[in-house]
Structures are given as C-alpha cells and as structure tokens.
Scaffold this active site. Structure first.
Site, PDB file in Angstrom:
ATOM      1  N   GLY A 121       0.395 -11.739  -3.392  1.00  0.00           N
ATOM      2  CA  GLY A 121      -0.327 -11.192  -2.254  1.00  0.00           C
ATOM      3  C   GLY A 121      -1.970 -11.524  -2.758  1.00  0.00           C
ATOM      4  N   ASP A 130      -1.895  -3.800 -12.016  1.00  0.00           N
ATOM      5  CA  ASP A 130      -0.697  -3.885 -12.691  1.00  0.00           C
ATOM      6  C   ASP A 130      -0.420  -4.843 -14.003  1.00  0.00           C
ATOM      7  OD1 ASP A 130      -0.054  -5.611 -10.905  1.00  0.00           O
ATOM      8  OD2 ASP A 130       1.900  -4.745 -10.178  1.00  0.00           O
ATOM      9  N   ASP A 181       1.780 -10.710 -11.368  1.00  0.00           N
ATOM     10  CA  ASP A 181       2.843 -10.812 -12.076  1.00  0.00           C
ATOM     11  C   ASP A 181       3.693 -11.918 -12.135  1.00  0.00           C
ATOM     12  OD1 ASP A 181       3.899  -9.159 -10.641  1.00  0.00           O
ATOM     13  OD2 ASP A 181       4.704  -7.777 -11.750  1.00  0.00           O
ATOM     14  N   ARG A 214       2.607  -1.109  -5.179  1.00  0.00           N
ATOM     15  CA  ARG A 214       3.994  -1.604  -5.788  1.00  0.00           C
ATOM     16  C   ARG A 214       4.419  -0.678  -6.683  1.00  0.00           C
ATOM     17  NH1 ARG A 214       6.480  -6.576  -4.705  1.00  0.00           N
ATOM     18  NH2 ARG A 214       4.337  -7.609  -4.486  1.00  0.00           N
ATOM     19  N   ARG A 273       4.358 -16.352  -1.362  1.00  0.00           N
ATOM     20  CA  ARG A 273       5.315 -16.185  -2.670  1.00  0.00           C
ATOM     21  C   ARG A 273       6.251 -17.227  -2.469  1.00  0.00           C
ATOM     22  NH1 ARG A 273       3.467 -10.995  -3.740  1.00  0.00           N
ATOM     23  NH2 ARG A 273       2.820  -9.426  -2.193  1.00  0.00           N
ATOM     24  N   ASP A 304      -3.098  -4.255  -7.103  1.00  0.00           N
ATOM     25  CA  ASP A 304      -2.334  -3.220  -7.639  1.00  0.00           C
ATOM     26  C   ASP A 304      -2.628  -2.696  -9.013  1.00  0.00           C
ATOM     27  OD1 ASP A 304      -0.430  -3.576  -5.536  1.00  0.00           O
ATOM     28  OD2 ASP A 304       0.852  -4.822  -6.484  1.00  0.00           O
ATOM     29  N   THR A 314      -4.805  -8.807  -8.294  1.00  0.00           N
ATOM     30  CA  THR A 314      -3.829  -8.341  -7.480  1.00  0.00           C
ATOM     31  C   THR A 314      -4.706  -6.600  -7.278  1.00  0.00           C
ATOM     32  OG1 THR A 314      -2.083  -6.973  -7.278  1.00  0.00           O
ATOM     33  CG2 THR A 314      -2.651  -7.655  -9.611  1.00  0.00           C
TER      34      THR A 314
HETATM   35  O1  F6P Z   1       1.108  -6.651  -4.726  1.00  0.00           O
HETATM   36  C1  F6P Z   1      -0.088  -6.491  -3.648  1.00  0.00           C
HETATM   37  C2  F6P Z   1       0.797  -5.739  -2.685  1.00  0.00           C
HETATM   38  O2  F6P Z   1      -0.243  -5.312  -1.535  1.00  0.00           O
HETATM   39  C3  F6P Z   1       1.608  -4.404  -3.129  1.00  0.00           C
HETATM   40  O3  F6P Z   1       0.560  -3.397  -3.232  1.00  0.00           O
HETATM   41  C4  F6P Z   1       2.649  -4.268  -1.964  1.00  0.00           C
HETATM   42  O4  F6P Z   1       3.696  -3.462  -2.455  1.00  0.00           O
HETATM   43  C5  F6P Z   1       2.973  -5.561  -1.648  1.00  0.00           C
HETATM   44  O5  F6P Z   1       1.817  -6.636  -2.171  1.00  0.00           O
HETATM   45  C6  F6P Z   1       3.129  -5.920  -0.255  1.00  0.00           C
HETATM   46  O6  F6P Z   1       3.581  -7.457  -0.142  1.00  0.00           O
HETATM   47  P1  F6P Z   1       3.695  -8.015   1.093  1.00  0.00           P
HETATM   48  O7  F6P Z   1       2.280  -8.067   1.985  1.00  0.00           O
HETATM   49  O8  F6P Z   1       4.302  -9.208   1.121  1.00  0.00           O
HETATM   50  O9  F6P Z   1       4.419  -7.184   2.253  1.00  0.00           O
END
Ligand code: F6P
Length: 319
Positions: free
Chosen positions: A11, A129, A103, A171, A72, A127, A125
């Site tokens: 992300g 995390d 991660d 997340r 991803r 998050d 990120t």
């Molecule tokens: O890891 C960043 C993040 O924005 C999280 O907070 C969220 O759960 C996820 O990515 C959403 O991912 P995507 O944009 O692939 O739906």
C-alpha cells in the site's frame, strides 16, 4: 557498489516519494547510480526500471503516492520469480536493493537476501505496524488526515446531536485509531490490541447523555469490526440511531507532513549508507528520535506494540 535499485511496494504511503528522493540524492552524493524499479516486485521480476538522476527526483518531496508506482505481488513468494528478478538486476549491474514498504514488502526483501541479493528495508505504511521502529513513513500524514476528518464530522455531529462511528484503517494495528481518537477527543476508541467492551462503550454514551451531551464520536479500527456492525450492536442495545463514516483510502493520500518528509529523508539516506557499507538484511528505523538499523528478520519474530498508555489516557480524558 556502483549501482543500486530502489522500489516501493504494498500500500502506498505519503512520504514514499521523499524516501525515493533521499535514496537517489544520497547515493549520487557518493557517486553511486540508482535505478528506480517500477510497480514494486512486479517490476523487479520483469526488470522494469529506469535510471533516476538528481533532476528526476526534483519536485517530489511534497507529493503523496509514489513516483515508482506500487503493487502487491503474491507471485514473488515463488522462488523462480525471485531468481528471474535477480538475473534482471545482475544484467543491469545492480547489486543492492532498497525496499520501501510494509511488512509484506519486507518479506520479499528477506527472501531475496536468502538468495544472496543485498537488501535494506525502509518502513513505509500508514498502519505504523512495523516492529522495531517508533514510526513508519506515512503514519503521521494519515493521522493528520484522520484527525481533520473527525474534526469535520464532529461539527455536524454537534449540530445535529448525532452519535457517529468512524472506521479508520490500520489493518490489524490500532495505532491510527488510537492516536486519532486521542487527538480528536473521541468519546470511545476501539482497537484490536484491547478487549472489546460493548458495555463500556454504552456506559460512556449514557454518561454523556446524563450531562446533556447529545453528540458522540466513536473511533473503531478496521481490525476490530466494520463500523456498520458496531452501529447495529449499539442500536440493538440502546435504540440510538447511529451514523457511520468509513474513511477509506483518503487516509493513504495527500501531501506528506513535515514529520514524514524528515523521517523519509533520514531513513532513505541511512539505508543507502548501510548498502554502501556492504550490509544486507537490515531494516532501518527510528527509536527515541535516533535513526538506527536492526536485523530484517526481527519483524517476523517480534510483534508491533501499540502504545497502550495512550489508550488509557484517552479513556481517562473522555470520561
Ligand atoms: O496497509 C495499508 C492499508 O491501507 C491498510 O490500512 C488497509 O487495511 C489496506 O492497506 C487496504 O489495502 P487495499 O488498498 O489493497 O485494499
């Protein structure tokens, strides 16, 4: 080492561009060329890259998103694709890689180091995390975006005397919910790191009502449950009609804050230093304001800890 690569993966996070800029400028300062690899590990596998010179990273420090695009890439977990990518890098004379991401991106980097390809991880990120660093690039910007949104929602909640549940990203981590809840004075903050307590949420609403407070803001981290589910639970018990807002991807966008730009500049430059010293399988991070590095594998063996003292404080202040 005369040529290195840089990619962004997972992300996107505000400040990734500032980190790319720092990598390029710091490496150029040491007469090392940097190739920007497009679309994360997808581009690594296909050798999709371009030489980034000093000018190519001009005017991006203030831009959200990532100039190198991101993706991803589940197939990167297959060794044949990693070997294919390493071959592409070798053909281009690239013998070290800086991976800017979360991660999942670190996992890819770790697998590359096991095949003998040098990698350094830079945490980015929203998050927050990644274990081993107090802050990840992008968290502060996302936090400010969330706080601005809550402030606006509070205006309408106050005017219409409504209770709002606001669902924030993160997340499995509660950091965004926790910090934004404290910063915006939310009446309740619900995070995955603490036991879910519906009675407490309802007691807080009731206490507010008893002192003629007719509006309330509840922040729920997406890792706990969707805002809609929580709204149904509260309505069932109290009859209160609750409005919900899911902030979604606005949390990932926007111009990085000064904090994120400085963090990204420090961590990006430090990652280059490590590669130039011949180091590999290291992650960079910030602890008590100091930049440092640690074994990349630590992020798989340690768990990120949210600052629970903030949770306690938020409860005490929103009594
Ligand atoms: O890891 C960043 C993040 O924005 C999280 O907070 C969220 O759960 C996820 O990515 C959403 O991912 P995507 O944009 O692939 O739906």
């Amino acid at each position: 080492m005369k040529r290195i690569g840089v990619l962004t993966s997972g992300g996107d996070a505000p400040g990734m561009n500032a980190a790319i800029r720092a990598v390029v400028r710091k490496a150029n300062y040491h007469d090392v060329e940097v190739y920007g690899i497009y679309h994360g590990y997808e581009g690594f596998i296909q050798g999709k890259m371009e030489l980034l010179d000093l000018g190519s990273v001009g005017g991006i420090i203030q831009r959200g998103g990532t100039k190198l695009f991101s993706s991803r890439c589940p197939k990167f977990m297959e060794e044949k694709y990693r070997l294919q990518g390493i071959e592409k890098m070798k053909e281009a004379g690239i013998d070290g890689l800086i991976v800017i991401g979360g991660d999942g991106s670190y996992r890819g980097a770790y697998e590359l180091t096991k095949l003998g390809f040098k990698c350094i991880g830079v945490p980015a990120t929203i998050d927050n995390d990644i274990p081993g660093t107090d802050f990840t690039i992008g968290f502060d910007t996302a936090l400010n975006t969330v706080v601005n949104a809550i402030d606006k929602i509070r205006d309408t909640a106050t005017s219409h005397e409504n209770t709002f549940i606001i669902e924030v990203m993160g997340r499995d981590a509660g950091d965004l919910a926790l910090w934004s809840g404290l910063a915006a004075g939310a009446e309740s903050v619900i995070i995955p790191e603490e036991p879910f307590d519906l009675d407490d949420i309802i007691a807080r609403l009731k206490r507010g009502e008893a002192r003629k407070k007719k509006h309330s803001i509840i922040i729920v981290a997406e890792g706990v449950m969707p805002a809609s589910q929580l709204a149904d639970m509260i309505k069932e018990r109290t009859g209160i009609d609750i409005r919900i807002t899911v902030l979604g991807h606005i949390q990932r966008g926007g111009s990085p804050t000064a904090f994120d730009r400085v963090l990204a500049s420090r961590l990006g430059a430090y990652a280059v230093e490590l590669l130039l010293e011949g180091k590999t399988c290291r992650a960079v991070g910030i602890k008590n304001q100091e930049v440092y590095d640690y074994d990349l594998q630590e992020i798989f063996t340690t768990k990120h800890q949210a600052d629970i003292s903030l949770y306690t404080l938020s409860k005490e202040l929103s009594i």
